[in-house]
Design an enzyme around this catalytic site. Structure first.
Site, PDB file in Angstrom:
ATOM      1  N   SER A   9       0.832  -1.195   0.000  1.00 31.15           N
ATOM      2  CA  SER A   9       0.000   0.000   0.000  1.00 31.15           C
ATOM      3  C   SER A   9       0.874   1.255   0.000  1.00 31.15           C
ATOM      4  O   SER A   9       1.624   1.492   0.947  1.00 31.15           O
ATOM      5  CB  SER A   9      -0.912   0.016   1.226  1.00 31.15           C
ATOM      6  OG  SER A   9      -1.574   1.262   1.311  1.00 31.15           O
ATOM      7  N   HIS A  34      -1.034  -0.997  -4.393  1.00 28.72           N
ATOM      8  CA  HIS A  34      -2.339  -0.647  -3.827  1.00 28.72           C
ATOM      9  C   HIS A  34      -2.378   0.851  -3.560  1.00 28.72           C
ATOM     10  O   HIS A  34      -1.505   1.392  -2.873  1.00 28.72           O
ATOM     11  CB  HIS A  34      -2.569  -1.429  -2.527  1.00 28.72           C
ATOM     12  CG  HIS A  34      -3.967  -1.336  -2.009  1.00 28.72           C
ATOM     13  ND1 HIS A  34      -5.012  -2.056  -2.552  1.00 28.72           N
ATOM     14  CD2 HIS A  34      -4.494  -0.611  -1.003  1.00 28.72           C
ATOM     15  CE1 HIS A  34      -6.121  -1.781  -1.887  1.00 28.72           C
ATOM     16  NE2 HIS A  34      -5.829  -0.897  -0.947  1.00 28.72           N
ATOM     17  N   ASP A  36      -4.619   3.865  -2.054  1.00 28.21           N
ATOM     18  CA  ASP A  36      -5.757   4.197  -1.197  1.00 28.21           C
ATOM     19  C   ASP A  36      -6.263   5.598  -1.501  1.00 28.21           C
ATOM     20  O   ASP A  36      -5.568   6.592  -1.256  1.00 28.21           O
ATOM     21  CB  ASP A  36      -5.341   4.114   0.274  1.00 28.21           C
ATOM     22  CG  ASP A  36      -5.117   2.674   0.729  1.00 28.21           C
ATOM     23  OD1 ASP A  36      -6.071   1.885   0.638  1.00 28.21           O
ATOM     24  OD2 ASP A  36      -4.001   2.354   1.162  1.00 28.21           O
ATOM     25  N   MET A  38      -9.020   8.320  -0.578  1.00 30.50           N
ATOM     26  CA  MET A  38      -9.966   8.649   0.494  1.00 30.50           C
ATOM     27  C   MET A  38     -10.491  10.066   0.300  1.00 30.50           C
ATOM     28  O   MET A  38      -9.731  10.971  -0.056  1.00 30.50           O
ATOM     29  CB  MET A  38      -9.279   8.530   1.858  1.00 30.50           C
ATOM     30  CG  MET A  38      -8.584   7.203   2.089  1.00 30.50           C
ATOM     31  SD  MET A  38      -7.849   7.124   3.734  1.00 30.50           S
ATOM     32  CE  MET A  38      -6.770   5.689   3.529  1.00 30.50           C
ATOM     33  N   HIS A  67      -8.228   1.592  -4.653  1.00 31.86           N
ATOM     34  CA  HIS A  67      -9.280   1.320  -3.673  1.00 31.86           C
ATOM     35  C   HIS A  67      -9.960   2.643  -3.339  1.00 31.86           C
ATOM     36  O   HIS A  67      -9.384   3.482  -2.653  1.00 31.86           O
ATOM     37  CB  HIS A  67      -8.625   0.667  -2.447  1.00 31.86           C
ATOM     38  CG  HIS A  67      -9.531   0.512  -1.274  1.00 31.86           C
ATOM     39  ND1 HIS A  67      -9.046   0.250  -0.006  1.00 31.86           N
ATOM     40  CD2 HIS A  67     -10.882   0.557  -1.150  1.00 31.86           C
ATOM     41  CE1 HIS A  67     -10.048   0.156   0.834  1.00 31.86           C
ATOM     42  NE2 HIS A  67     -11.173   0.353   0.167  1.00 31.86           N
ATOM     43  N   MET A  69     -12.192   4.705  -1.358  1.00 32.57           N
ATOM     44  CA  MET A  69     -12.943   4.884  -0.111  1.00 32.57           C
ATOM     45  C   MET A  69     -13.674   6.210  -0.224  1.00 32.57           C
ATOM     46  O   MET A  69     -13.266   7.237   0.324  1.00 32.57           O
ATOM     47  CB  MET A  69     -11.985   4.859   1.083  1.00 32.57           C
ATOM     48  CG  MET A  69     -11.460   3.472   1.376  1.00 32.57           C
ATOM     49  SD  MET A  69     -10.093   3.463   2.562  1.00 32.57           S
ATOM     50  CE  MET A  69      -8.702   3.373   1.417  1.00 32.57           C
ATOM     51  N   MET A 138     -11.863  -5.793   4.143  1.00 30.77           N
ATOM     52  CA  MET A 138     -11.087  -4.957   5.055  1.00 30.77           C
ATOM     53  C   MET A 138     -10.919  -5.674   6.398  1.00 30.77           C
ATOM     54  O   MET A 138     -11.898  -6.109   7.002  1.00 30.77           O
ATOM     55  CB  MET A 138     -11.784  -3.612   5.285  1.00 30.77           C
ATOM     56  CG  MET A 138     -11.874  -2.726   4.052  1.00 30.77           C
ATOM     57  SD  MET A 138     -10.256  -2.284   3.361  1.00 30.77           S
ATOM     58  CE  MET A 138      -9.510  -1.403   4.750  1.00 30.77           C
ATOM     59  N   GLY A 143      -9.477   3.972   6.460  1.00 30.56           N
ATOM     60  CA  GLY A 143      -9.198   5.380   6.714  1.00 30.56           C
ATOM     61  C   GLY A 143      -7.772   5.682   7.124  1.00 30.56           C
ATOM     62  O   GLY A 143      -7.237   6.713   6.761  1.00 30.56           O
ATOM     63  N   PHE A 144      -7.166   4.774   7.884  1.00 29.17           N
ATOM     64  CA  PHE A 144      -5.816   5.039   8.381  1.00 29.17           C
ATOM     65  C   PHE A 144      -4.989   3.767   8.381  1.00 29.17           C
ATOM     66  O   PHE A 144      -5.508   2.676   8.660  1.00 29.17           O
ATOM     67  CB  PHE A 144      -5.851   5.626   9.797  1.00 29.17           C
ATOM     68  CG  PHE A 144      -6.505   6.965   9.885  1.00 29.17           C
ATOM     69  CD1 PHE A 144      -5.782   8.126   9.650  1.00 29.17           C
ATOM     70  CD2 PHE A 144      -7.858   7.079  10.162  1.00 29.17           C
ATOM     71  CE1 PHE A 144      -6.394   9.369   9.706  1.00 29.17           C
ATOM     72  CE2 PHE A 144      -8.484   8.314  10.224  1.00 29.17           C
ATOM     73  CZ  PHE A 144      -7.746   9.468   9.994  1.00 29.17           C
ATOM     74  N   GLY A 145      -3.695   3.898   8.089  1.00 24.34           N
ATOM     75  CA  GLY A 145      -2.789   2.763   8.131  1.00 24.34           C
ATOM     76  C   GLY A 145      -2.340   2.461   9.548  1.00 24.34           C
ATOM     77  O   GLY A 145      -2.565   3.237  10.474  1.00 24.34           O
ATOM     78  N   GLY A 146      -1.688   1.296   9.716  1.00 24.78           N
ATOM     79  CA  GLY A 146      -1.070   0.950  10.986  1.00 24.78           C
ATOM     80  C   GLY A 146      -2.007   0.410  12.050  1.00 24.78           C
ATOM     81  O   GLY A 146      -1.632   0.326  13.215  1.00 24.78           O
ATOM     82  N   ASP A 172      -6.967  -6.425   3.438  1.00 23.66           N
ATOM     83  CA  ASP A 172      -6.249  -5.163   3.652  1.00 23.66           C
ATOM     84  C   ASP A 172      -6.435  -4.712   5.090  1.00 23.66           C
ATOM     85  O   ASP A 172      -7.554  -4.472   5.534  1.00 23.66           O
ATOM     86  CB  ASP A 172      -6.813  -4.105   2.687  1.00 23.66           C
ATOM     87  CG  ASP A 172      -6.129  -2.755   2.819  1.00 23.66           C
ATOM     88  OD1 ASP A 172      -5.175  -2.630   3.598  1.00 23.66           O
ATOM     89  OD2 ASP A 172      -6.563  -1.816   2.120  1.00 23.66           O
ATOM     90  N   GLY A 173      -5.302  -4.602   5.808  1.00 23.50           N
ATOM     91  CA  GLY A 173      -5.340  -4.050   7.154  1.00 23.50           C
ATOM     92  C   GLY A 173      -4.645  -4.932   8.169  1.00 23.50           C
ATOM     93  O   GLY A 173      -5.064  -6.068   8.402  1.00 23.50           O
ATOM     94  N   GLY A 174      -3.566  -4.434   8.729  1.00 28.94           N
ATOM     95  CA  GLY A 174      -2.862  -5.187   9.765  1.00 28.94           C
ATOM     96  C   GLY A 174      -2.170  -6.434   9.263  1.00 28.94           C
ATOM     97  O   GLY A 174      -1.921  -7.364  10.036  1.00 28.94           O
ATOM     98  N   GLY A 194       0.943  -2.211   4.052  1.00 31.87           N
ATOM     99  CA  GLY A 194       1.543  -0.894   3.935  1.00 31.87           C
ATOM    100  C   GLY A 194       2.664  -0.688   4.923  1.00 31.87           C
ATOM    101  O   GLY A 194       3.839  -0.772   4.593  1.00 31.87           O
ATOM    102  N   SER A 195       2.296  -0.455   6.201  1.00 35.65           N
ATOM    103  CA  SER A 195       3.315  -0.158   7.204  1.00 35.65           C
ATOM    104  C   SER A 195       4.276  -1.320   7.396  1.00 35.65           C
ATOM    105  O   SER A 195       5.460  -1.118   7.677  1.00 35.65           O
ATOM    106  CB  SER A 195       2.660   0.232   8.533  1.00 35.65           C
ATOM    107  OG  SER A 195       1.726  -0.739   8.950  1.00 35.65           O
TER     108      SER A 195
END
Length: 210
Positions: A9, A34, A36, A38, A67, A69, A138, A143-146, A172-174, A194-195
């Site tokens: 990401s 990817h 994002d 928003m 993606h 959002m 998701m 809305g936010f990474g990490g 996607d996420g974590g 991402g992170s």
């Protein structure tokens, strides 16, 4: 199940050096990039629009996985298609008429996809699974990474894989080396990170996900 793909990401990259970051993460083994998008309405954050996607496209060799959002993604399909998106995924929770928007994405020469928020059941996407190229689930609130991985969504991944054995199912996420194993075991084959990727040696992190 389709082959595993890694989609770093770009939300977590160094935007001051985005060309360098794109080239580095592609060289490290990324399959997709990817992106994002928003709108500060559907989600509280505000990120990038078609001009930045167009700039990324000029330097990227891998497909851009956009993606959206956004509350009204149907209004921007043509712009993101023109900017160079290979995939456009829209949320079932948005205001878009799903069938019409999926068709508009396809007509624009882009692969359409749907996105489910963590609390949304697979039933919301089930009628459209034969019409899309990607289902994004998701595993954090958009809305936010990490953020921390929400394990309950693995049930949605399992249900989706049962309904669509050959579909690309993205999560996607974590996502990190540990949660990736859980996601793939449940049926996901496209891993957005991402992170995790951008927080270490890109090649080592991508290899650990694969």
């Amino acid at each position: 199940m389709p082959d595993i793909k890694i989609a770093p990401s770009l939300l977590s990259c160094d935007f001051a050096n985005i060309q360098r970051e794109v080239e580095a993460v592609e060289a490290a083994g990324a399959d997709l990039l990817h992106v994002d998008v928003m709108d500060a309405h559907f989600v509280p954050n505000l990120t990038i629009g078609p001009p930045v996607v167009s700039a990324i496209k000029r330097v990227a060799k891998k497909p851009l996985d956009c993606h959206l959002m956004m509350t009204d993604p149907q209004r921007y399909v043509a712009e993101f298609a023109k900017a160079g998106a290979a995939y456009i995924t829209i949320h079932v929770e948005a205001n878009a008429p799903l069938g019409e928007t999926i068709e508009a994405i396809r007509k624009a020469g882009v692969k359409p996809g749907l996105v489910l928020n963590p609390e949304t059941r697979i039933d919301a996407a089930a009628p459209y699974l034969s019409k899309i190229d990607m289902l994004l689930i998701m595993s954090v609130w958009p809305g936010f990474g990490g953020q921390k991985f929400i394990a309950q969504v693995l049930d949605t991944v399992k249900a989706a894989r049962k309904l669509a054995p050959e579909l690309d199912i993205e999560i996607d996420g974590g996502i990190n080396a540990e949660t990736a194993k859980l996601a793939v075991a449940a049926g996901a084959n496209v891993l957005v990170a991402g992170s995790y990727v951008f927080g270490g040696d890109y090649a080592e992190r991508i290899k650990s996900l694969r």
